[in-house]
Design an enzyme around this catalytic site. Sequence first.
Site, PDB file in Angstrom:
ATOM      1  N   LYS A  77       0.608   0.268   7.594  1.00  0.00           N
ATOM      2  CA  LYS A  77       1.050   0.326   6.117  1.00  0.00           C
ATOM      3  C   LYS A  77       0.810   1.563   5.307  1.00  0.00           C
ATOM      4  O   LYS A  77       1.453   2.189   4.642  1.00  0.00           O
ATOM      5  CB  LYS A  77       0.416  -1.095   5.208  1.00  0.00           C
ATOM      6  N   THR A  78      -0.474   2.013   5.522  1.00  0.00           N
ATOM      7  CA  THR A  78      -0.739   3.413   4.868  1.00  0.00           C
ATOM      8  C   THR A  78      -0.069   4.600   5.578  1.00  0.00           C
ATOM      9  O   THR A  78       0.426   5.342   4.796  1.00  0.00           O
ATOM     10  CB  THR A  78      -2.093   3.519   5.097  1.00  0.00           C
TER      11      THR A  78
ATOM     12  N   ASP B 177      -3.729   0.651  -2.196  1.00  0.00           N
ATOM     13  CA  ASP B 177      -4.295  -0.366  -0.873  1.00  0.00           C
ATOM     14  C   ASP B 177      -5.049  -1.357  -1.390  1.00  0.00           C
ATOM     15  O   ASP B 177      -5.647  -1.415  -2.518  1.00  0.00           O
ATOM     16  CB  ASP B 177      -5.152   0.609   0.108  1.00  0.00           C
TER      17      ASP B 177
ATOM     18  N   THR C 200      -3.117  -7.125   2.804  1.00  0.00           N
ATOM     19  CA  THR C 200      -3.233  -8.133   3.768  1.00  0.00           C
ATOM     20  C   THR C 200      -3.047  -9.628   3.394  1.00  0.00           C
ATOM     21  O   THR C 200      -3.012 -10.345   4.217  1.00  0.00           O
ATOM     22  CB  THR C 200      -4.178  -8.027   4.566  1.00  0.00           C
TER      23      THR C 200
ATOM     24  N   ARG D  75      -3.917   0.435  15.605  1.00  0.00           N
ATOM     25  CA  ARG D  75      -5.235   0.722  15.454  1.00  0.00           C
ATOM     26  C   ARG D  75      -6.288   0.311  16.601  1.00  0.00           C
ATOM     27  O   ARG D  75      -6.995   1.216  16.930  1.00  0.00           O
ATOM     28  CB  ARG D  75      -5.581   0.390  13.963  1.00  0.00           C
TER      29      ARG D  75
END
Length: 342
Positions: A67-68, A112, A161, A220
């Site tokens: 997302k980032t 975020d 999230t 990640r």
Amino acid sequence: MARAEITTPEAITEESVVELKLRPQRLAEFIGQAKLKESLDIAIQAALGRREPLDHTLFHGPPGLGKTTLAELIARELGVNIHTTSGPALEKPADLVGTLTNLRPGDILFIDEIHRLRPIIEEFLYPAMEDFKIDIRLSDGPHAQTVTMTIERFTLVGATTRFGLLTPPMRARFGLAMRLDFYPSHELEEIVRRTASVIAVELHDDGAHEIARRSRGTPRIANRLLRRIRDFAQVRADGIITKAVACDALAMLDVDDFGLDDMDARIVKTIIEKFDGGPVGVQSLAAAIGEDPGTIEEVYEPYLVQNGLLHRTARGRMATAQAYRHFGYQVPTGTVAQGELL
């Protein structure tokens, strides 16, 4: 890094610099999420063609999926600046005034964990998002004066999230709402191979496959496992990552064939051993294992549910028949878990 953190999809502070080096520089280089990427590319090209800011955009889905990275790629594709903050960091409207008033036309404000915004911050953002105006209070008390200031047209990009925790008024103000899903193994293999080339490590195809299938569908985690296996290979295997080397390193890290770590096992085993397989509420489960309920819901549960090891029901969490078998328990008769075998 503690072993319990090796497969958490949450960002770890000391990894931030490393992650920056691994992120793609253009949207076309972003691997996976094909439909989302296509829709986003069309929206970006349309905005560029009209010479307008992109619609406010919301990315939602489990942590660690990009997302980032996508927010940064949007800024790069549009050729604008990005200003980054997070929901918990914003305590009062004054924390945003400086950023909003310094935005240039088309700039991106990335928030975020936007579901954790305080109500007062949300209300402050509504006119900024809709009318590109903000109300600035000049003083406090009964005679306080408020001045309305016009700001440049900008794009708010939010990441969360917990999509369900966003208030309906906030959700309604996003023109684009896009969900990121877990990655299939073949896409994770491609990501791992790209990362291996960036960090200059020799990675065999079977080694890439083994890392990818144990990475919980999360880039990640795949990149984190690769870096730990690289260390293992450097010391024990002449720096070459094969399937055998990857398996040995993952065994040392307590990452099993499902990509489950110690905390995943504790969650499932606690449900089976202490709560007779469930159902059990998340608060009771959290107390039993000494973990935060929000962390269980956001970090661990999505993958356990997706892989058929956990049921989320109206009465609570239940271990599945597959969970019993995976951890070496006999599936009890006369239960929901046993019924899955039929």
